[in-house]
Design a protein around this motif. Structure first.
Motif, PDB file in Angstrom:
ATOM      1  N   THR A   1     -39.225  55.955  14.996  1.00  0.00           N
ATOM      2  CA  THR A   1     -39.074  55.343  14.390  1.00  0.00           C
ATOM      3  C   THR A   1     -40.937  54.669  14.087  1.00  0.00           C
ATOM      4  OG1 THR A   1     -37.067  54.428  14.882  1.00  0.00           O
ATOM      5  CG2 THR A   1     -37.920  52.490  14.294  1.00  0.00           C
ATOM      6  N   PRO A   2     -41.183  54.534  13.290  1.00  0.00           N
ATOM      7  CA  PRO A   2     -42.594  53.802  12.765  1.00  0.00           C
ATOM      8  C   PRO A   2     -42.590  51.916  13.373  1.00  0.00           C
ATOM      9  CG  PRO A   2     -41.747  54.312  10.959  1.00  0.00           C
ATOM     10  CD  PRO A   2     -40.826  54.502  11.572  1.00  0.00           C
ATOM     11  N   PRO A   3     -43.893  51.902  13.053  1.00  0.00           N
ATOM     12  CA  PRO A   3     -43.939  50.277  13.465  1.00  0.00           C
ATOM     13  C   PRO A   3     -43.795  49.424  11.956  1.00  0.00           C
ATOM     14  CG  PRO A   3     -46.070  51.245  13.889  1.00  0.00           C
ATOM     15  CD  PRO A   3     -44.626  52.006  13.411  1.00  0.00           C
ATOM     16  N   ALA A   4     -43.561  48.453  12.025  1.00  0.00           N
ATOM     17  CA  ALA A   4     -42.979  47.514  10.410  1.00  0.00           C
ATOM     18  C   ALA A   4     -44.489  47.202   9.880  1.00  0.00           C
ATOM     19  CB  ALA A   4     -42.697  45.869  10.434  1.00  0.00           C
ATOM     20  N   ALA A   5     -44.728  47.631   8.694  1.00  0.00           N
ATOM     21  CA  ALA A   5     -45.984  47.669   7.850  1.00  0.00           C
ATOM     22  C   ALA A   5     -46.361  45.946   7.985  1.00  0.00           C
ATOM     23  CB  ALA A   5     -45.824  48.311   6.675  1.00  0.00           C
ATOM     24  N   PRO A   6     -47.750  46.414   7.798  1.00  0.00           N
ATOM     25  CA  PRO A   6     -48.035  44.613   7.624  1.00  0.00           C
ATOM     26  C   PRO A   6     -48.389  44.176   6.114  1.00  0.00           C
ATOM     27  CG  PRO A   6     -50.169  46.297   8.124  1.00  0.00           C
ATOM     28  CD  PRO A   6     -48.682  47.213   8.504  1.00  0.00           C
ATOM     29  N   PRO A   7     -47.819  43.295   6.230  1.00  0.00           N
ATOM     30  CA  PRO A   7     -48.305  42.204   4.510  1.00  0.00           C
ATOM     31  C   PRO A   7     -49.408  42.902   4.446  1.00  0.00           C
ATOM     32  CG  PRO A   7     -48.706  40.997   6.596  1.00  0.00           C
ATOM     33  CD  PRO A   7     -48.083  41.423   7.352  1.00  0.00           C
ATOM     34  N   GLN A   8     -50.952  42.946   4.510  1.00  0.00           N
ATOM     35  CA  GLN A   8     -51.506  44.146   3.879  1.00  0.00           C
ATOM     36  C   GLN A   8     -52.243  44.721   4.817  1.00  0.00           C
ATOM     37  OE1 GLN A   8     -54.751  40.564   3.514  1.00  0.00           O
ATOM     38  NE2 GLN A   8     -55.994  42.356   2.352  1.00  0.00           N
ATOM     39  N   PRO A   9     -52.088  46.326   3.894  1.00  0.00           N
ATOM     40  CA  PRO A   9     -52.418  47.386   4.488  1.00  0.00           C
ATOM     41  C   PRO A   9     -54.025  47.148   5.688  1.00  0.00           C
ATOM     42  CG  PRO A   9     -51.877  47.339   2.376  1.00  0.00           C
ATOM     43  CD  PRO A   9     -51.542  45.853   2.812  1.00  0.00           C
ATOM     44  N   TYR A  10     -54.057  47.200   6.374  1.00  0.00           N
ATOM     45  CA  TYR A  10     -55.416  47.466   7.295  1.00  0.00           C
ATOM     46  C   TYR A  10     -56.209  48.617   6.661  1.00  0.00           C
ATOM     47  CZ  TYR A  10     -52.823  45.051  10.834  1.00  0.00           C
ATOM     48  OH  TYR A  10     -52.340  43.967  11.265  1.00  0.00           O
ATOM     49  N   ASP A  11     -57.991  48.357   6.820  1.00  0.00           N
ATOM     50  CA  ASP A  11     -58.311  49.172   6.368  1.00  0.00           C
ATOM     51  C   ASP A  11     -59.688  49.882   6.785  1.00  0.00           C
ATOM     52  OD1 ASP A  11     -59.553  47.237   6.151  1.00  0.00           O
ATOM     53  OD2 ASP A  11     -60.325  46.590   4.175  1.00  0.00           O
ATOM     54  N   GLY A  12     -59.652  49.785   8.536  1.00  0.00           N
ATOM     55  CA  GLY A  12     -60.476  49.738   9.642  1.00  0.00           C
ATOM     56  C   GLY A  12     -59.686  49.412  10.448  1.00  0.00           C
ATOM     57  N   LEU A  13     -60.875  50.280  11.486  1.00  0.00           N
ATOM     58  CA  LEU A  13     -60.045  49.607  12.558  1.00  0.00           C
ATOM     59  C   LEU A  13     -61.676  48.895  14.100  1.00  0.00           C
ATOM     60  CD1 LEU A  13     -58.329  49.983  15.179  1.00  0.00           C
ATOM     61  CD2 LEU A  13     -59.169  52.426  15.309  1.00  0.00           C
TER      62      LEU A  13
END
Length: 283
Positions: free
Chosen positions: A164-176
Motif C-alpha cells: 500500500t503506497p503512501p498517498a501522493a502529495p498535492p504537488q509532486p516532489y522533484d528533488g530530495l
C-alpha cells in the motif's frame, strides 16, 4: 587661500597609491569540507636555496617553485583522504590499482594555480592550488571512471515498496534533501540511500555516468535553506525533505520505513534520483 587649497590638492594627487593585499583563499582542512565548498584548495610555502648566491629575481622564482612543490604534496594528501564508499578512501584504491594511482597523480599535477605571493622581507613564497570536486576536470570526473569497475557489487537488494503506497502529495516532489546533522556522516564519491532493512533506494553507481561525473552522488551543504537553493538551480522547485534515521559505514544514509516509501513513490513520478537531484545536509 586659493593657492593653499591648490597646494593641498596637488600633494593629495601626488601621493602614491598603495595596493591592498589580495585576500588569501580559504584552504581546505579536510576532504569532507571539499564536498561542501565544491573544491580542494591548498597552500604551499617555500624558500629559495641558501647554498649559493642568488639575486632578488632568482630568489623569488625559486621560492615560488619550492612553494608549488609543497602545495602539490599537500594536495595529494587531501585527495588521498577523499572517501570513495564505505570505509574506502582514494589512497586505498590507489594502492590496489596502477590506473587509479596514475589518474590521481595526473589530476594533482594538473591542479590550477589560483594565487601566488612572494614576501621580499622574509624571502618566502606562497602558492595556492585548486581542484574542483565536480565538473569536467574535477575529482569525480577524473577518478570515478577508474573507480567504478573496482567497487564490489552491493550485497543488498534494491528497495521493494510496500503493498500500500503512501498517498501522493498535492504537488509532486522533484528533488530530495536528506538532513543528516544528527549523525556521523562522511561525504563520499558514492553516498547511497538505504531503507531500514538495508535495501537500496539510491545507488549513484547505477545512474548515467555523465550525471555521476558532473554532480557526483549529489550536493552537500550545512543548511536546509541552502539545500533548497541548490536544487532550485537544478530546476527542482518542491524537494522532499527527509530526516535521516541513521548512517551505515559512515557514507550510506538510512531512512525510516515511511520515508523510504515516500521517496520511492515520489521518484516514480519525477525521476529525481536518476538525475542526482539530491542534497545531503551535514553538521
Amino acid at each position: 587661500m586659493k593657492r593653499l587649497i591648490a597646494l593641498f590638492a596637488f600633494l593629495f594627487l601626488a601621493l602614491p597609491v598603495i595596493a591592498t593585499a589580495q585576500q588569501p583563499p580559504q584552504v581546505t582542512t579536510d576532504p569532507a569540507q571539499a564536498f561542501i565548498t565544491g573544491s580542494i584548495i591548498v597552500k604551499g610555502e617555500g624558500a629559495a636555496p641558501t647554498d649559493r648566491p642568488l639575486n632578488a629575481a632568482q630568489k623569488r622564482i625559486l621560492a615560488i617553485r619550492a612553494a608549488k612543490v609543497a602545495a602539490l604534496r599537500e594536495l595529494a594528501e587531501i585527495v588521498d583522504g577523499v572517501s570513495v564508499s564505505g570505509e574506502t578512501i582514494v589512497k586505498d584504491a590507489s594502492i590496489q590499482s596502477d590506473t587509479i594511482r596514475a589518474a590521481v597523480q595526473g589530476m594533482v599535477k594538473g591542479a590550477k594555480v589560483i594565487q601566488e605571493a612572494y614576501d621580499p622581507m622574509t624571502e618566502m613564497g606562497a602558492v595556492y592550488l585548486s581542484i574542483s570536486m565536480q565538473g569536467p576536470n574535477g575529482v569525480a570526473s577524473q577518478l570515478l571512471p577508474q573507480l567504478l569497475p573496482t567497487l564490489p557489487p552491493p550485497t543488498a537488494a534494491a528497495y521493494i515498496p510496500p503493498a500500500t503506497p503512501p498517498a501522493a502529495p498535492p504537488q509532486p516532489y522533484d528533488g530530495l534533501i536528506l538532513d543528516i546533522k544528527e549523525h556521523q556522516f562522511k561525504p563520499a564519491l558514492i553516498n547511497r540511500i538505504l531503507a531500514q532493512n538495508g535495501e537500496i533506494l539510491y545507488d549513484p553507481t547505477k545512474i548515467a555516468q555523465n550525471i555521476l561525473v558532473e554532480r557526483g552522488a549529489g550536493d552537500y551543504t550545512n543548511d536546509v535553506g541552502k539545500a533548497k537553493a541548490i536544487l532550485s538551480e537544478r530546476g527542482a522547485k518542491n524537494p522532499l525533505v527527509v530526516k535521516a534515521a541513521g548512517v551505515v559505514k559512515f557514507t550510506d544514509v538510512q531512512v525510516g520505513a515511511d520515508d523510504a516509501a515516500g521517496i520511492f513513490a515520489a521518484n516514480q513520478k519525477a525521476n529525481f534520483l536518476e538525475g542526482a537531484k539530491v542534497v545531503f545536509v551535514l553538521k
